[in-house]
Design a protein around this motif. Structure first.
Motif, mmCIF file in Angstrom:
data_model
loop_
_atom_site.group_PDB
_atom_site.id
_atom_site.type_symbol
_atom_site.label_atom_id
_atom_site.label_comp_id
_atom_site.label_asym_id
_atom_site.label_seq_id
_atom_site.Cartn_x
_atom_site.Cartn_y
_atom_site.Cartn_z
ATOM 1 N N VAL A 5 -22.206 -14.762 -28.722
ATOM 2 C CA VAL A 5 -21.884 -16.030 -28.079
ATOM 3 C C VAL A 5 -22.945 -16.325 -27.028
ATOM 4 O O VAL A 5 -23.272 -15.466 -26.205
ATOM 5 C CB VAL A 5 -20.492 -15.994 -27.414
ATOM 6 N N SER A 6 -23.481 -17.534 -27.069
ATOM 7 C CA SER A 6 -24.546 -17.928 -26.145
ATOM 8 C C SER A 6 -24.120 -19.125 -25.327
ATOM 9 O O SER A 6 -23.349 -19.975 -25.786
ATOM 10 C CB SER A 6 -25.824 -18.284 -26.923
ATOM 11 N N ALA A 7 -24.642 -19.193 -24.109
ATOM 12 C CA ALA A 7 -24.396 -20.328 -23.223
ATOM 13 C C ALA A 7 -25.642 -21.208 -23.181
ATOM 14 O O ALA A 7 -26.757 -20.709 -23.043
ATOM 15 C CB ALA A 7 -24.055 -19.835 -21.820
ATOM 16 N N LEU A 8 -25.433 -22.518 -23.305
ATOM 17 C CA LEU A 8 -26.555 -23.449 -23.291
ATOM 18 C C LEU A 8 -26.163 -24.670 -22.455
ATOM 19 O O LEU A 8 -25.595 -25.637 -22.973
ATOM 20 C CB LEU A 8 -26.914 -23.869 -24.718
ATOM 21 N N PRO A 9 -26.417 -24.625 -21.151
ATOM 22 C CA PRO A 9 -26.003 -25.742 -20.296
ATOM 23 C C PRO A 9 -26.891 -26.976 -20.487
ATOM 24 O O PRO A 9 -28.111 -26.877 -20.487
ATOM 25 C CB PRO A 9 -26.143 -25.175 -18.883
ATOM 26 N N ASN A 31 -21.602 -19.320 -18.475
ATOM 27 C CA ASN A 31 -21.976 -17.931 -18.753
ATOM 28 C C ASN A 31 -20.754 -17.018 -18.744
ATOM 29 O O ASN A 31 -20.624 -16.117 -19.584
ATOM 30 C CB ASN A 31 -23.004 -17.446 -17.734
ATOM 31 N N ALA A 32 -19.843 -17.255 -17.796
ATOM 32 C CA ALA A 32 -18.626 -16.443 -17.728
ATOM 33 C C ALA A 32 -17.770 -16.637 -18.972
ATOM 34 O O ALA A 32 -17.201 -15.673 -19.510
ATOM 35 C CB ALA A 32 -17.830 -16.804 -16.473
ATOM 36 N N ALA A 33 -17.679 -17.868 -19.447
ATOM 37 C CA ALA A 33 -16.903 -18.148 -20.649
ATOM 38 C C ALA A 33 -17.520 -17.476 -21.874
ATOM 39 O O ALA A 33 -16.811 -16.913 -22.717
ATOM 40 C CB ALA A 33 -16.800 -19.649 -20.868
ATOM 41 N N ALA A 34 -18.855 -17.540 -21.983
ATOM 42 C CA ALA A 34 -19.532 -16.902 -23.113
ATOM 43 C C ALA A 34 -19.280 -15.398 -23.115
ATOM 44 O O ALA A 34 -19.025 -14.795 -24.175
ATOM 45 C CB ALA A 34 -21.028 -17.198 -23.071
ATOM 46 N N GLU A 35 -19.340 -14.785 -21.949
ATOM 47 C CA GLU A 35 -19.085 -13.354 -21.848
ATOM 48 C C GLU A 35 -17.642 -13.020 -22.222
ATOM 49 O O GLU A 35 -17.374 -12.017 -22.904
ATOM 50 C CB GLU A 35 -19.391 -12.865 -20.430
ATOM 51 N N ALA A 36 -16.705 -13.860 -21.806
ATOM 52 C CA ALA A 36 -15.295 -13.620 -22.110
ATOM 53 C C ALA A 36 -15.025 -13.727 -23.606
ATOM 54 O O ALA A 36 -14.289 -12.906 -24.184
ATOM 55 C CB ALA A 36 -14.419 -14.608 -21.348
#
Length: 263
Positions: free
Chosen positions: A69-73, A55-60
């Motif tokens: 940009v979306s996060a999908l773990p 999530n932090a990477a997507a926000e950055a």
């Protein structure tokens, strides 16, 4: 004077309207490739197993590029989870245009030190998982008549180092897989290519980067005389994902400062 299509003058290497999934996108080369795709206009989904850093990477990336940009773990070695993730991307965005299979594990040991199940686990992560995810993605891309499958291999897929046999075998297998996909899916509008990075100064290699003796080896072995800077991998991904690479299929783009061609 020959006529020139107006389409010739559109901005090159743009990815507006495209949706991309980058596995292992929370840090290192995956993060840089995701950021480059987003900067070129793609809507990017990044993956890793841990939600918080993802999530932090997507926000950055979103903050740096202004892109969606979306996060999908999920765990790429879980075949069912990968299938569900692709279905979720299509449900959310209506399409998947680009898959960058970037996740990889390392285990540097002589072959005599590997138990069979340890070798199988490394090959499962580095070869079988991207194989199955590419298969699922290709079937979805084929339905739309367009797609880009990109595998992140390694220069280890071309040259061997001592005491690194299982990883080398997996990366060579991934190179072979990409070439096979290039043949199988080309008539469906899908290109399949690979990026083979050399030595990059990523978080994973931090201890080696800080090792004066090893950096001296880099200076001698790599013609440009330095480690690769992580952001230098991004343009390679953008190129292979773009329409400008529509006739590039079955190619391994080596990004290593010339390391593999030095005598």
């Amino acid at each position: 004077m020959p006529s020139v299509s107006h389409s010739t003058f559109r901005p090159a290497f743009r990815l507006e309207g495209r949706v991309a999934l980058v596995t292992g996108g929370s840090r290192g080369l995956g993060f840089e490739m995701a950021r480059a795709l987003a900067g070129a206009g793609a809507r990017v989904v990044i993956n890793s197993r841990r939600a918080a850093p993802l999530n932090a990477a997507a926000e950055a990336i979103a903050a740096a590029t202004g892109a969606q940009v979306s996060a999908l773990p999920f765990d790429v070695s879980d075949i069912a989870a990968g299938r569900d993730a692709l279905a979720e991307i299509e449900a959310r965005f209506g399409r998947l245009d680009i898959l960058i299979n970037n996740v990889g594990a390392r285990d540097r040991r002589p072959l005599k030190d590997f138990l069979p199940e340890e070798a199988a686990a490394l090959i499962a992560t580095d070869l079988i998982a991207p194989m199955m995810l590419a298969r699922e993605a290709a079937e979805r891309m084929a339905a739309r008549g367009h797609g880009r499958l990109i595998a992140v291999t390694s220069i280890a897929g071309h040259v061997a180092n001592r005491h690194d046999p299982v990883y080398t075998a997996a990366k060579a297998g991934l190179t072979g897989l990409m070439r096979s996909l290039a043949v199988d899916y080309a008539r469906s509008g899908i290109t399949s290519n690979a990026i083979a990075p050399g030595m990059f100064a990523t978080e994973t290699n931090e201890s080696l980067v800080n090792d004066a003796a090893f950096s001296s080896f880099v200076d001698v072995r790599v013609p440009v005389g330095r480690w690769g800077r992580p952001h230098e991998i991004g343009p390679a991904a953008v190129f292979l994902a773009s329409d400008e690479a529509s006739f590039v299929n079955g190619h391994v783009l080596v990004v290593d400062g010339g390391q593999t061609i030095r005598m």
